[in-house]
Scaffold this motif. Structure first.
Motif, mmCIF file in Angstrom:
data_model
loop_
_atom_site.group_PDB
_atom_site.id
_atom_site.type_symbol
_atom_site.label_atom_id
_atom_site.label_comp_id
_atom_site.label_asym_id
_atom_site.label_seq_id
_atom_site.Cartn_x
_atom_site.Cartn_y
_atom_site.Cartn_z
ATOM 1 N N GLU A 42 38.250 37.661 43.834
ATOM 2 C CA GLU A 42 37.827 39.053 43.813
ATOM 3 C C GLU A 42 38.140 39.690 45.144
ATOM 4 O O GLU A 42 38.150 39.027 46.182
ATOM 5 N N THR A 43 38.426 40.966 45.107
ATOM 6 C CA THR A 43 38.695 41.722 46.328
ATOM 7 C C THR A 43 37.712 42.898 46.365
ATOM 8 O O THR A 43 37.141 43.255 45.339
ATOM 9 N N GLN A 123 42.018 37.872 38.013
ATOM 10 C CA GLN A 123 41.106 38.835 38.644
ATOM 11 C C GLN A 123 40.697 39.829 37.557
ATOM 12 O O GLN A 123 41.544 40.375 36.856
ATOM 13 N N GLN A 125 38.362 43.065 37.435
ATOM 14 C CA GLN A 125 37.500 43.989 38.178
ATOM 15 C C GLN A 125 37.852 45.418 37.784
ATOM 16 O O GLN A 125 38.944 45.687 37.291
ATOM 17 N N TYR A 142 38.374 48.716 33.648
ATOM 18 C CA TYR A 142 38.586 47.330 34.056
ATOM 19 C C TYR A 142 40.012 46.880 33.788
ATOM 20 O O TYR A 142 40.596 47.206 32.758
ATOM 21 N N ASP B 13 36.795 39.354 50.707
ATOM 22 C CA ASP B 13 37.557 38.781 49.610
ATOM 23 C C ASP B 13 36.835 37.508 49.192
ATOM 24 O O ASP B 13 36.219 36.840 50.025
ATOM 25 N N MET B 19 34.458 32.082 44.338
ATOM 26 C CA MET B 19 34.267 32.725 43.036
ATOM 27 C C MET B 19 33.597 31.779 42.035
ATOM 28 O O MET B 19 32.712 32.185 41.283
#
Lengths: 450, 450
Positions: A42-43, A123, A125, A142, B13, B19
């Motif tokens: 995730e960022t 990812q 998000q 999303y 991050d 995660m």
């Protein structure tokens, strides 16, 4: 003063039913990604504007949501600056994520010493775009992306097609995976002796479905393509046959175009891998597919659902130099993105959401008062210990109100235990759909609800 | 120009290992929420500033991230406005979510015709605060909230304690649930004949742990509390004994304070329910607990982990009129919030993350070249069909490089199938931890990896 509550246009609240459905979509995609050894990252929602600006074209820059600097943002800034665009970059250092690809490229470069290439990441998000909101288009939505970086093997392309196939099979959505290759588009430009016009050609070809052959030719003429070149383009307009036939035709046409032949070879290899992996979904070579042209350097993907009039529900491709913008050269990557809202709309339109998603609560105890509550709580504990999702109405409200509550929530079973039941150490279980009632002991009750 | 990649300060991050661990935290909390019939909702990252402003005090307003209006944000605005704060509200209509409680209140009011009260919802989303970043404090972090609204039953308070107990039991974290009640704090102010000074008293009492009795008295004197009142406060400083003993003591002290007695009654009822639910976690009445005073009107919760020097890892309480600010009166709610980053730190410090989270990939096939690749791909398909997470190195790189890759990623098993294995229809499975190797047929291979 009372504030009338509302949310910014283009954004949405999600109610429990919508959330259950969305989580089903995310969970299905996540499961397939993980089975294929893609790992999650995730960022942050906010990136430095310097990371985002100039990566999505002029239009993209305009659509970035910018976050005002904290504190005295006017300090040292000429607030009378004429251009709002320039002023914005002076009072805002941060912006909201616009997609997941640029943050991923930034991530790879920033963490290059922590990760081992080839790196397979997924990812899921939200991203934000200040687009004009319209049906099916939101300002917050999303993306679910899978990318692999640091390998040029076409096995990766095939694996992404396999993942796509498996995801939509799980959803029960009948799709076709359309593929093309940027090198084939370059080959076409070669054949037309118009390599400098490749963007114009692709933009025009891409519209073939929508505006038809005549208009495409018209547009190309306006863009300065010669009549001769347009003539040479004709065979590509009616490009039918099996993938093998198409590739054979292209091979002949590209006899003189090295890059075109390379494209044919890549597509052929991808299809070979797809066969080895026994991908059950139809894969169709579509030489008019030209999405993300400024981005992709090899394979191009697009997924279309049959039986619904919704555009592509997924797309991707290979980019040979994505991390170059952040100073890391020669790292090739290929990725695909699944749009959660499009998939939601397709599942909804086709009635494909599992019925089990409608109400996660299996049963509710009616609250008859202090003594009965205590009796019900003991039983509720037992149900939950067996992983049955159940609840008790928290107040001693009128029975009718409690039944309406159960009904509105769509809870399939209501459990009643008043004085009579307590005497018999029993529970009356009511099936809310059939109206059927039965008196059971606790063990049987658990059995019925399991 | 190459942009050196970085992210805004206070943001993070998350790498795959982080995660996996974070998802484990979210999944554990979600499972417990859902078992207790809490339903998920989500709200947009951006809310109208009018929804957010004035809800978190002056300090909170300052810490809101504001989003610049799109297009010409200067249009019709006096950009020479002296106050940056005022100017900000003219060029920004939206802000980033600061917590999940105010958006929830807004949600309930906005969707009041769609939801049935009592409404039990959970929400797990990031929030943003322009706080000064420091160890353990970020500008983007996740909250996991469960709230029930539209019921005054203290069974809800007990259920939230039960949920808390179950969550931390699942994590293996030994916690104590501290409880108090705003009405007990009001009772104390009553006894001191200083009802107007309740905020000062609570703020001071709340610091008892940190600054000690002497300093608390000093502070209260400065805030204008009489010596007589401070004298009367003394018994509350050393308030020991079991919950039952404490309640008995309070009952005597509050003989003349109606609200104080109400507080005692509420705590007693909560503990009665807790006993009915057989909550195994210690629940401790702590009359110095005064968090969120301006918010809470009844129960107050705080969860502390034993054996680690980290502050509270969860907190909540009852608020009688949260939706009032959005025009919906007389709707009482009670909720609790779990901080993902605090829980992460505790699990990390105590070494409690399950080992299975370290690498989700069970096995990797070494890629020996075209023929072997084809042989491996067929087997890989079989493994995945059995839901075994496995992959193949996508290129025919040097064996050493491929082994290093497996090692760096922490993949526990490597599968090798070269010419010899192919002849025997076999696979060599290497355990990367022990170094042990065995030659197996496909069925045995699957068995070993399952």
């Amino acid at each position: 003063m009372t504030v009338k509550p509302s949310i910014p246009k283009g954004t949405r609240d999600f109610t429990p039913v919508e959330m259950m459905r969305r989580n089903y979509i995310f969970q299905t995609i996540r499961t397939v990604f993980e089975k294929h050894a893609y790992l999650p990252i995730e960022t942050p929602a906010m990136e430095n504007l310097s990371t985002l600006m100039g990566k999505y074209g002029e239009e993209g820059d305009r659509l970035l949501f910018k976050v005002l600097n904290s504190g005295d943002f006017t300090h040292g800034v000429d607030m009378n600056e004429d251009s709002p665009t320039r002023l914005a970059t002076k009072i805002c250092e941060k912006g909201l994520r616009y997609d997941l690809t640029v943050p991923f490229a930034r991530f790879v470069v920033q963490h290059q010493n922590e990760i081992t290439l080839p790196f397979k990441r997924y990812q899921m998000q939200p991203v934000w775009r200040a687009d004009r909101p319209q049906k099916g288009r939101y300002r917050e939505f999303y993306q679910c992306d899978a990318d692999v970086i640091g390998t040029t093997s076409l096995l990766n392309e095939a694996e992404l097609m396999q993942i796509t196939s498996e995801i939509f099979q799980k959803f029960g959505i009948d799709v076709v995976i359309k593929i093309n290759n940027r090198k084939i588009l370059s080959g076409i430009a070669d054949v037309l002796c118009a390599s400098d016009k490749i963007t114009d050609i692709c933009t025009a070809i891409d519209k073939l479905d929508k505006i038809g052959k005549e208009n495409v030719c018209q547009e190309l003429m306006e863009r300065g393509l010669s009549c001769e070149a347009i003539d040479k383009l004709q065979p590509f307009f009616d490009f039918s046959g099996s993938n093998t036939e198409k590739l054979a035709k292209l091979e002949t046409i590209f006899a003189e175009s090295e890059i075109g032949l390379k494209g044919v070879e890549e597509i052929r290899k991808m299809l070979e891998y797809a066969e080895m992996l026994a991908i059950p979904t139809e894969i169709e070579l579509d030489i008019t597919l030209a999405r993300g042209l400024n981005y992709y350097t090899g394979a191009i993907f697009e997924v279309k659902a049959r039986n619904v009039s919704i555009g592509s529900i997924s797309g991707g491709g290979r980019y040979d130099n994505l991390t170059g913008i952040f100073g890391l050269k020669n790292v090739s990557g290929v990725g695909i993105s699944y749009g959660a809202e499009r998939i939601y709309d397709v599942l909804n339109e086709l009635g494909l959401f599992p019925k089990s998603l409608e109400c996660p609560v299996k049963a509710i105890f009616i609250n008859f008062g202090e003594k009965e509550e205590q009796y019900a709580l003991a039983a509720l504990q037992q149900l939950r210990a067996e992983d049955i999702t159940a609840e008790i109405y928290p107040d001693k409200a009128k029975i009718g109100k409690q039944m309406t509550f159960a009904n509105n929530k769509g809870i399939p079973f209501v459990i009643m235990a008043g004085e009579d039941e307590m005497k018999e150490n029993a529970f009356t279980l009511k099936n809310m759909e059939t109206g059927e009632q039965q008196k059971l002991n606790l063990a049987k009750l658990i059995e019925e609800l399991q």
